[in-house]
Design an enzyme around this catalytic site. Structure first.
Site, PDB file in Angstrom:
ATOM      1  N   ASP A 116       0.866  -1.171   0.000  1.00 12.41           N
ATOM      2  CA  ASP A 116       0.000   0.000   0.000  1.00 12.41           C
ATOM      3  C   ASP A 116       0.912   1.234   0.000  1.00 12.41           C
ATOM      4  OD1 ASP A 116      -2.383   1.560   0.325  1.00 12.41           O
ATOM      5  OD2 ASP A 116      -1.938   1.703   2.469  1.00 12.41           O
ATOM      6  N   ASP A 161      -0.026   5.162   1.108  1.00 15.19           N
ATOM      7  CA  ASP A 161      -0.135   6.139   2.190  1.00 15.19           C
ATOM      8  C   ASP A 161       0.003   5.482   3.557  1.00 15.19           C
ATOM      9  OD1 ASP A 161      -0.592   7.904   0.185  1.00 15.19           O
ATOM     10  OD2 ASP A 161      -2.694   8.278   0.646  1.00 15.19           O
TER      11      ASP A 161
END
Length: 264
Positions: A9, A11
Site C-alpha cells: 500500500d 499512504d
C-alpha cells in the site's frame, strides 16, 4: 519456480502521510480551490490518519476529489507531477519501507505498489522506488481531459481481486508472496498472500492482525530518497495495472494551480 511479489500500500505504508494532504498547501497557494475545499479534504484525511476512515467517508472523499478534477488537461497534469513530485513527496518516504523494498528486490521478488490514489501520482512514486508494477485508481479520460468519472477504483476488495488477476497474468505464487498495509480496508489484500504485515496499523487493522497473527511493523523515519536509495531506478517498462479510490488530487490540483499561475 513460480515468481513471487511484495505488494505495498502507499499512504502511511511507504510515505509518511496521505499523498493528498502532502499537497494541500500548494493547492490553496495556487488559487485553484477554496479554503473550504482544502479544509474539507484535510479533515477527511485527518479522520483517515488518526483512526481509519469507514467506507462511507471514503466514498464521500472519492466523489469530492473526482468532481474537482473534471475538465483538467491530462498531459499538463502528468508533466507538473513529474516536475514537482520529488520536492513534495520525497522527504515523506519511510526509510524502513525503502529498506524492505530493497530486501525484496534483492531476494528476486517483484515489487508492486497497490494504492487507492490515482495513477498520475502513484506511478511516478513507484518509479522513484524501483517498483515493477502498479495497481492504482484511474480517472476516465475524454479528449485528453478528465471527465470527472472514475474508470477504476482500487479500493478494499478490489485490491485483492486485482492482485489475483495480476498473479494469474504474471504467474506469481501468492502463497509465497508478501503484502504490507496500514488500513483495515486492505484486509482482503493482506488475506490474498501468504506473508502479510500490518504497518502503522489503524485500530481495526491492529485487531485484525492479532486475529490473523500478522506481524505489526512500525515505521517512523521519513527520509530523502535520493540520499538513501542503493538500488537502480525502476525499469523503463514500469507496468501499470488499472483493473477504480481517491483520485490523485495532489498532482492534479497542483498541476492546475501551476497552470493558472503561468497563465496557461
Amino acid at each position: 519456480m513460480a515468481l513471487t511479489a511484495a505488494f505495498f500500500d502507499l499512504d502511511k505504508t511507504i510515505i509518511a502521510k496521505s499523498s493528498t494532504l502532502a499537497f494541500s498547501k500548494p493547492f490553496q497557494a495556487g488559487g485553484l480551490i477554496s479554503r473550504r475545499a482544502v479544509l474539507r479534504s484535510a479533515y477527511a484525511q485527518f479522520v483517515y490518519l488518526v483512526g481509519g476512515a469507514d467506507h462511507d467517508q471514503m466514498e464521500k472523499l472519492r466523489q469530492f476529489m473526482s468532481q474537482l478534477c473534471t475538465g483538467w488537461d491530462v498531459a499538463t497534469v502528468r508533466e507538473i507531477v513529474a516536475d514537482t513530485l520529488y520536492n513534495v513527496v520525497e522527504p515523506l518516504v519511510y526509510d524502513e519501507a525503502v529498506s524492505l523494498i530493497e530486501e525484496h528486490r534483492l531476494a528476486g521478488r517483484d515489487v508492486v505498489i497497490v494504492s487507492a490514489s490515482g495513477a498520475e501520482v502513484v506511478e511516478p512514486i513507484a518509479a522513484m522506488l524501483g517498483a515493477d508494477r502498479v495497481i492504482a485508481t484511474r480517472m476516465e479520460i475524454v479528449d485528453g481531459r478528465y471527465s470527472g468519472e472514475i474508470e477504476y477504483y482500487a479500493y478494499a476488495e478490489e485490491k485483492a481481486r486485482a492482485i489475483q488477476e495480476l498473479a494469474d497474468e504474471v504467474g506469481y505464487d501468492l502463497e509465497r508472496s508478501y503484502a504490507y498495509s496500514d488500513s483495515v480496508t486492505d484486509v482482503p489484500m493482506l488475506e490474498a498472500v501468504g506473508h502479510s504485515y500490518a504497518v502503522n496499523p489503524d485500530r481495526e487493522l491492529r485487531k485484525a492482525a492479532a486475529a490473523h497473527e500478522w506481524p505489526i511493523l512500525v515505521f517512523t523515519k521519513p527520509v530523502a530518497l535520493r540520499a538513501r536509495m542503493p538500488f537502480p531506478p525502476a525499469k523503463p517498462t514500469l507496468a501499470a495495472l488499472a483493473v477504480g479510490g481517491v483520485v490523485a488530487v495532489g498532482g492534479v490540483l497542483w498541476a492546475s494551480a501551476r497552470r493558472r499561475r503561468l497563465g496557461a
